[in-house]
Design an enzyme around this catalytic site. Structure first.
Site, mmCIF file in Angstrom:
data_model
loop_
_atom_site.group_PDB
_atom_site.id
_atom_site.type_symbol
_atom_site.label_atom_id
_atom_site.label_comp_id
_atom_site.label_asym_id
_atom_site.label_seq_id
_atom_site.Cartn_x
_atom_site.Cartn_y
_atom_site.Cartn_z
ATOM 1 N N ASP A 158 -5.593 -3.140 -6.171
ATOM 2 C CA ASP A 158 -4.857 -2.765 -7.379
ATOM 3 C C ASP A 158 -5.564 -1.665 -8.157
ATOM 4 O O ASP A 158 -4.927 -0.893 -8.869
ATOM 5 C CB ASP A 158 -4.666 -4.008 -8.255
ATOM 6 N N VAL A 239 -0.404 -3.636 -16.794
ATOM 7 C CA VAL A 239 0.165 -2.319 -17.109
ATOM 8 C C VAL A 239 -0.595 -1.183 -16.431
ATOM 9 O O VAL A 239 -0.395 -0.026 -16.776
ATOM 10 C CB VAL A 239 0.195 -2.083 -18.641
ATOM 11 N N ARG A 240 -1.475 -1.531 -15.465
ATOM 12 C CA ARG A 240 -2.192 -0.456 -14.784
ATOM 13 C C ARG A 240 -1.228 0.464 -14.038
ATOM 14 O O ARG A 240 -1.414 1.673 -14.003
ATOM 15 C CB ARG A 240 -3.240 -1.030 -13.829
ATOM 16 N N ALA A 241 -0.189 -0.105 -13.440
ATOM 17 C CA ALA A 241 0.788 0.715 -12.731
ATOM 18 C C ALA A 241 1.484 1.685 -13.678
ATOM 19 O O ALA A 241 1.749 2.840 -13.313
ATOM 20 C CB ALA A 241 1.814 -0.174 -12.029
#
Length: 357
Positions: A158, A239-241
């Site tokens: 991720d 919310v990294r994406a």
């Protein structure tokens, strides 16, 4: 040593896009390339280095130690001269260039975690025996892996900004084009480089200009809405994406020379940011309201069964109807009606006695 030109790569458009975005914004968190052997993973990464102003390409071997990667402090010199002397590691050597990790899935998890930290922050910190040192390390991290040799832990997967999954060559025509291009380069590298020099120079200039204008590119509210919706639909965690997709869309707009991100930029980078973060959501189950099966003259277990075909040979008055005075025929397979049975007396049993000795 001359490397294969980036503009001459064949059939690797998603990979080229991901590498260019990471070169424009190194803080994206790097690019992870997954694919079988012989799909130009290392060739593409080496070709990218030629487009950067520094031209640096540093290869991280699998047997590297943490000290070789981050560098070390010369404590003996610090004690003698009262000054901290830093011995540069591979991260310092790759500053403003490419740090390439082949078979990153075989690297120790601790080193992968450290690499991703530096890639996302742009700073390398070294601490030893109470003495600390830090230096800039804006690296474009490129990792490759063959899924047949193992997978990365989900936590590390991720943290890679962009992800590209390469497949085998799809058709004969593309296979032929790739082989002919490579053979032409191997036969005369200098002549081949001259042939692609103009395209290489133009793309290198685009990358430099995009780096310089990156901070000034704006994100309209419509772009934020689109990114949030795509990430929500993909079921990603955290919310990294969202952050990666916004940064990648900004780099894509800067590469095209635009002053603001458009929805087309988001669409161009969405799969690169979501491919390794998307979760498969189970479809909603169809629920039957209470009493619905009874209204349809069905039992819950028979709701999914198709109705029995109508008997066209039945006489008038209803399907399968007989004379009016005949009792209705029982359903096939129905249990017989309960019958009463008289209680029968049970004969007394002789108690079991052991035989006499």
């Amino acid at each position: 040593m001359q490397h294969f030109p980036f503009t001459a790569l064949q059939g690797q458009q998603p990979l080229q896009t991901a590498l260019l975005l990471a070169a424009i914004d190194p803080l994206l968190g790097g690019v992870l390339i997954e694919g079988p052997r012989g799909t130009a993973k290392s060739t593409s990464a080496r070709s990218l280095a030629a487009l950067l102003p520094s031209g640096r390409f540093v290869n991280l071997p699998l047997g590297a130690t943490e000290e070789q990667l981050v560098g070390s402090l010369d404590l003996e010199a610090a004690l003698k001269h009262s000054a901290v002397q830093f011995r540069a590691g591979l991260l310092a050597q790759a500053h403003q260039g490419i740090l390439y990790v082949d078979e990153v899935n075989l690297l120790a998890d601790g080193l992968v975690d450290l690499l991703l930290d530096v890639s996302a922050s742009g700073i390398n910190r070294v601490e030893r025996d109470g003495v600390s040192h830090e230096h800039a390390a804006r690296i474009t991290l490129v990792g490759t892996m063959n899924p047949e040799e193992g997978q990365l832990r989900p936590q590390l997967l991720d943290r890679f900004g962009l992800f590209v999954r390469l497949d085998n060559v799809p058709d004969v025509a593309q296979r032929k084009a790739i082989v002919k291009t490579r053979m032409a380069f191997d036969a005369d590298p200098a002549a081949f480089m001259v042939q692609h020099e103009a395209a290489q120079n133009a793309l290198a200039w685009q990358v430099v200009a995009a780096r310089d204008s990156l901070a000034a590119v704006a994100w309209p509210d419509a772009v934020h809405d689109q990114v949030a919706q795509l990430c929500q639909d993909a079921g990603v965690e955290g919310v990294r994406a969202d952050l990666v997709m916004l940064r990648a869309a900004r780099a894509h707009a800067a590469l095209a020379g635009r002053a603001a991100v458009t929805l087309a930029d988001v669409d161009a980078v969405a799969e690169l940011a979501l491919a390794h973060r998307r979760t498969q959501a189970a479809p909603p189950r169809e629920q039957t309201l209470p009493g619905e099966a009874a209204r349809n003259d069905e039992t819950p277990g028979e709701a999914a069964q198709a109705p029995a075909p109508k008997n066209t040979d039945a006489p008038e008055g209803g399907e399968g109807a007989g004379p009016a005075n005949d009792p209705p025929a029982p359903d096939w397979g129905a249990m017989p009606p309960p019958q009463s049975t008289a209680i029968q007396p049970v004969k007394a049993l002789r108690p079991f006695l052991p035989k006499k000795a």
